[in-house]
Motif scaffolding. Sequence first.
Motif, PDB file in Angstrom:
ATOM      1  N   ALA A 137       0.823  -1.207   0.000  1.00 31.45           N
ATOM      2  CA  ALA A 137       0.000   0.000   0.000  1.00 31.45           C
ATOM      3  C   ALA A 137       0.858   1.258   0.000  1.00 31.45           C
ATOM      4  O   ALA A 137       0.492   2.258  -0.591  1.00 31.45           O
ATOM      5  N   GLY A 138       2.021   1.231   0.649  1.00 34.22           N
ATOM      6  CA  GLY A 138       2.873   2.399   0.719  1.00 34.22           C
ATOM      7  C   GLY A 138       4.040   2.377  -0.232  1.00 34.22           C
ATOM      8  O   GLY A 138       4.912   3.226  -0.170  1.00 34.22           O
ATOM      9  N   GLN A 139       4.079   1.430  -1.132  1.00 39.44           N
ATOM     10  CA  GLN A 139       5.211   1.252  -2.025  1.00 39.44           C
ATOM     11  C   GLN A 139       5.003   1.997  -3.336  1.00 39.44           C
ATOM     12  O   GLN A 139       3.930   1.967  -3.917  1.00 39.44           O
ATOM     13  N   VAL A 140       6.050   2.662  -3.820  1.00 38.21           N
ATOM     14  CA  VAL A 140       6.004   3.371  -5.093  1.00 38.21           C
ATOM     15  C   VAL A 140       6.398   2.398  -6.197  1.00 38.21           C
ATOM     16  O   VAL A 140       7.312   1.588  -6.023  1.00 38.21           O
ATOM     17  N   GLY A 141       5.727   2.480  -7.327  1.00 39.67           N
ATOM     18  CA  GLY A 141       6.049   1.622  -8.462  1.00 39.67           C
ATOM     19  C   GLY A 141       5.837   2.364  -9.767  1.00 39.67           C
ATOM     20  O   GLY A 141       5.365   3.501  -9.795  1.00 39.67           O
ATOM     21  N   PHE A 142       6.213   1.735 -10.866  1.00 40.83           N
ATOM     22  CA  PHE A 142       6.000   2.294 -12.191  1.00 40.83           C
ATOM     23  C   PHE A 142       4.657   1.822 -12.717  1.00 40.83           C
ATOM     24  O   PHE A 142       4.288   0.662 -12.534  1.00 40.83           O
ATOM     25  N   GLU A 143       3.938   2.701 -13.391  1.00 37.81           N
ATOM     26  CA  GLU A 143       2.726   2.283 -14.086  1.00 37.81           C
ATOM     27  C   GLU A 143       3.143   1.614 -15.390  1.00 37.81           C
ATOM     28  O   GLU A 143       4.266   1.803 -15.873  1.00 37.81           O
ATOM     29  N   ARG A 144       2.239   0.857 -15.957  1.00 37.76           N
ATOM     30  CA  ARG A 144       2.548   0.070 -17.156  1.00 37.76           C
ATOM     31  C   ARG A 144       3.087   0.947 -18.292  1.00 37.76           C
ATOM     32  O   ARG A 144       4.103   0.633 -18.913  1.00 37.76           O
ATOM     33  N   ILE A 145       2.457   2.073 -18.575  1.00 41.03           N
ATOM     34  CA  ILE A 145       2.873   2.940 -19.682  1.00 41.03           C
ATOM     35  C   ILE A 145       4.261   3.530 -19.423  1.00 41.03           C
ATOM     36  O   ILE A 145       5.074   3.659 -20.338  1.00 41.03           O
ATOM     37  N   GLU A 146       4.556   3.860 -18.166  1.00 45.28           N
ATOM     38  CA  GLU A 146       5.866   4.389 -17.807  1.00 45.28           C
ATOM     39  C   GLU A 146       6.949   3.331 -18.002  1.00 45.28           C
ATOM     40  O   GLU A 146       7.998   3.596 -18.600  1.00 45.28           O
ATOM     41  N   LEU A 147       6.671   2.132 -17.529  1.00 44.23           N
ATOM     42  CA  LEU A 147       7.640   1.042 -17.655  1.00 44.23           C
ATOM     43  C   LEU A 147       7.851   0.663 -19.113  1.00 44.23           C
ATOM     44  O   LEU A 147       8.982   0.387 -19.530  1.00 44.23           O
ATOM     45  N   MET A 148       6.802   0.703 -19.906  1.00 40.30           N
ATOM     46  CA  MET A 148       6.937   0.414 -21.336  1.00 40.30           C
ATOM     47  C   MET A 148       7.853   1.433 -22.006  1.00 40.30           C
ATOM     48  O   MET A 148       8.701   1.080 -22.827  1.00 40.30           O
ATOM     49  N   ARG A 149       7.698   2.700 -21.650  1.00 42.61           N
ATOM     50  CA  ARG A 149       8.538   3.763 -22.226  1.00 42.61           C
ATOM     51  C   ARG A 149      10.007   3.570 -21.838  1.00 42.61           C
ATOM     52  O   ARG A 149      10.912   3.702 -22.663  1.00 42.61           O
ATOM     53  N   ILE A 150      10.250   3.258 -20.575  1.00 42.06           N
ATOM     54  CA  ILE A 150      11.616   3.047 -20.094  1.00 42.06           C
ATOM     55  C   ILE A 150      12.234   1.808 -20.724  1.00 42.06           C
ATOM     56  O   ILE A 150      13.379   1.839 -21.190  1.00 42.06           O
ATOM     57  N   LEU A 151      11.484   0.715 -20.786  1.00 41.73           N
ATOM     58  CA  LEU A 151      12.017  -0.521 -21.368  1.00 41.73           C
ATOM     59  C   LEU A 151      12.222  -0.408 -22.871  1.00 41.73           C
ATOM     60  O   LEU A 151      13.113  -1.060 -23.434  1.00 41.73           O
TER      61      LEU A 151
END
Length: 116
Positions: free
Chosen positions: A16-30
């Motif tokens: 609940a308190g963890q920061v993560g990448f959203e799918r679109i963000e991770l797709m752009r980075i990858l």
Amino acid sequence: MSGIVTPFPGGSVRAAGQVGFERIELMRILDLYGRMVAAGHWKDYAIDFERDVATFSAFRRAAERPEYRIEKRPALRHRQGMWALLGEHGVVLKRGIELGPVLAPVERKLLRLIED
């Protein structure tokens, strides 16, 4: 055993308190990572999720410090911008509200690699 779901101990509190990448963000980075690998520049990556930051690190070789780190810090969204591009020595190279402009210096480097 049918219909009973047992939650993993402590997992819901941390998630609940963890920061993560959203799918679109991770797709752009990858996508950028894949192009740098195809150019023969990057060899490895690491993703780290913590309570206040999500980090994508790109390495030229696996046994060294990352050449670039892309950090997402939602707590800085309204101040400096939640995205930051850090260099090999931890210096902030670019900071911004949106991911695209923060990745621009790496994409310019990719264009130079391809032209050579």
